[in-house]
Design an enzyme around this catalytic site. Structure first.
Site, short mmCIF file in Angstrom:
data_model
loop_
_atom_site.label_atom_id
_atom_site.label_comp_id
_atom_site.label_asym_id
_atom_site.label_seq_id
_atom_site.Cartn_x
_atom_site.Cartn_y
_atom_site.Cartn_z
N GLU A 164 40.08 41.16 -1.17
CA GLU A 164 39.64 41.85 0.05
C GLU A 164 40.77 41.93 1.07
O GLU A 164 40.92 42.94 1.78
CB GLU A 164 38.44 41.12 0.64
CG GLU A 164 37.17 41.23 -0.21
CD GLU A 164 36.05 40.33 0.30
OE1 GLU A 164 36.31 39.53 1.24
OE2 GLU A 164 34.92 40.43 -0.22
N SER A 250 57.38 38.89 -13.46
CA SER A 250 56.64 40.11 -13.82
C SER A 250 56.92 40.63 -15.23
O SER A 250 55.99 41.08 -15.91
CB SER A 250 56.94 41.21 -12.80
OG SER A 250 56.32 40.94 -11.58
N HIS A 379 42.96 45.62 -13.56
CA HIS A 379 44.20 44.92 -13.94
C HIS A 379 44.86 44.30 -12.71
O HIS A 379 45.32 43.16 -12.75
CB HIS A 379 45.17 45.89 -14.62
CG HIS A 379 46.50 45.26 -14.92
ND1 HIS A 379 46.69 44.36 -15.94
CD2 HIS A 379 47.71 45.38 -14.29
CE1 HIS A 379 47.95 43.96 -15.95
NE2 HIS A 379 48.58 44.56 -14.97
N SER A 380 44.90 45.04 -11.64
CA SER A 380 45.44 44.57 -10.38
C SER A 380 44.91 45.48 -9.28
O SER A 380 44.11 46.39 -9.54
CB SER A 380 46.98 44.60 -10.38
OG SER A 380 47.44 45.94 -10.35
#
Length: 487
Positions: A164, A250, A379-380
């Site tokens: 959020e 990453s 996923h993101s």
């Protein structure tokens, strides 16, 4: 090139073994003495004389000799002898090739691309949290079970609030572990603090279990000066030397060969610990997955490769990734013991990882675990998964196959949890996290100079020039530069 023999590689032992006609691994080597008489002649010289002169020409040092006697593997030799031996004792029906004897046949048969049945999935709890009859599992105490459930709730709330916060523009990026809470917490609970973690990016629960605070999570996501990465990394790229948790990177699967190497170092130092490296199903399509597993198998490194097979590599489903029976079957190809487990069953994950750790540490071997689960979230924050999968599918897994609810049912059925405790826990965690976010937001950002530190002891000229150029650009265009970052 003169230093090649110092490299701790089995190729050294193999090379010298061929030249000496005998093996040195496991015994001290005296290159100035003959290891025995030999009547074999080659060009008027004995084999021993020729070999001794050859060894004297090599750049031997104390470390090289020590390596030969230190890392002989008795476990692997027995396993290899059994694996590579012929199915028959009749030498006439077998052929001796490099690597061992193999039986031969006059029938031409290709190995099938897959077995007729899929590898079964180990499970302890059914979808309602009831113990499956006659299930063999690692017993969990009341204290451990309550802690496991509490941390799963912590992770669930943390994901919701940080997600959020990203949607409100307060942080730049976030990635949840929704649907995979059992994998995070149960696997962490089965390990020790000395075990080294190399995560992918969907395992913050492991760090949470080890004591990383909500404030530390918030500081990293907001990239303030309290962030251990000094604001250089994207949000959710956590790391903690204190908790033996390597910083998240990453690029996919790069941690797997690293994990094999780190595990081998633990073996060299006789540590009673292992390495655990996490990977998603998509990461197994990377070359580093295969390199990491092969290296670990050959070097007999105490590492657990934990694959979270959640069905989706961003928008690519498993059917478009591979034709094999998931991930678990790939371990056998590299000579790695493997198991498939229900990743939404906390007790099954805990039991499997406990057993895997014991084998990895005591037997000095790699283990592959495939945990079947489902990525409930996107996923993101950069992804909208409803573009490539049905909403009904997501809702089904979120409700009917929820790992947090399933484990709560089991804990509560034992009389270890109540609705009142549930309300108190969720209220407390939410309050703590909101306070942590407020503190993280108000904490000063790292100074500009931190962009150029911690790589070199003394900054090279090119970095000094870049920093100078950046400061000049900021002075010319101050309105385009964030005002909350100290220059």
């Amino acid at each position: 090139m003169a230093n090649w023999v110092r490299i701790s590689s089995r190729s050294i032992g193999n090379h010298i073994r061929k030249r000496m006609n005998q093996g040195f691994i496991g015994s001290a080597v005296d290159i100035n003495k003959s290891s025995g008489s030999s009547s074999a002649l080659h060009g008027g010289r004995t084999v021993c004389d020729r070999n001794r002169r050859y060894l004297n020409s090599l750049p031997w040092n104390r470390a090289t000799l020590f390596w030969f006697q230190r890392f002989k593997s008795t476990v692997a030799e027995k396993q290899q002898d059994s694996f590579l031996s012929s199915d028959t004792d009749d030498d006439q029906l077998s052929l001796d090739f490099p690597g061992g004897k193999v039986s031969y046949t006059s029938d031409m048969n290709f190995i099938s691309e897959s077995s007729q049945t899929r590898v079964p999935c180990y499970r302890v709890l059914d979808d309602d949290g009831e113990l499956i009859k006659d299930t063999d599992f690692q017993q969990v105490s009341k204290e451990a079970a309550v802690k496991m459930y509490s941390k799963m709730v912590n992770l669930q709330i943390m994901d919701t609030i940080f997600y959020e916060a990203q949607r409100q523009g307060r942080i730049s990026f976030y990635l949840t572990s929704a649907g995979e809470e059992a994998i995070n917490i149960a696997s962490a609970a089965a390990l020790t603090e000395q075990d080294i973690i190399l995560p992918q990016y969907r395992e913050p629960g492991v760090l949470l279990w080890r004591g990383f605070t909500l404030q530390e999570f918030a500081d990293q996501c907001f990239g303030n000066k309290a962030d251990y990465g000094k604001g250089r990394q994207m949000p959710i790229h956590y790391g903690s030397k204190k908790h033996n948790f390597f910083t998240i990177s990453s690029p996919i699967a790069t941690q797997l060969p690293q994990a094999a190497g780190i595990a081998y170092s633990l073996k060299m130092d006789n540590k009673k610990a292992c390495v655990v490296s996490y990977i998603g199903d998509g990461g197994t399509s990377e070359g580093d997955f295969h390199a990491g597993l092969n290296f670990a198998a050959v070097m007999e490194a105490p590492v657990i490769f934990f694959c979270r097979n959640n069905g989706w590599a961003i928008s690519t489903n498993v059917w478009e990734q591979f034709r094999s029976d998931g991930i678990v079957v790939k371990g056998r190809a590299y000579g790695i013991r493997s198991i498939r487990v229900d990743g939404n069953d906390a007790l099954a994950v805990y039991t499997a990882v406990s057993a895997a750790r014991e084998m990895a540490v005591n037997e000095q071997r790699p283990i592959l675990i495939e945990a079947l689960t489902y990525r409930v979230g996107h996923h993101s924050t950069s992804d909208d998964s409803t573009k490539y999968r049905q909403s009904d599918e997501i809702v089904y897994w979120k409700n009917a196959r929820n790992p947090v609810n399933r484990f709560r049912n089991w804990v509560q059925s034992n009389g270890w949890w109540s609705d009142q405790q549930e309300t108190q826990l969720r209220s407390s965690v939410r309050k703590q996290l909101l306070e942590a976010i407020q503190v993280a937001e108000k904490t000063e950002k790292p100074p500009l100079s931190e962009m150029f530190t911690d790589v070199y002891d003394y900054p090279p000229p090119n970095l000094e020039e870049q920093e100078k150029h950046l400061r000049e650009t900021i002075s010319r265009h101050p309105a385009d530069y964030p005002s909350d970052i100290p220059v």
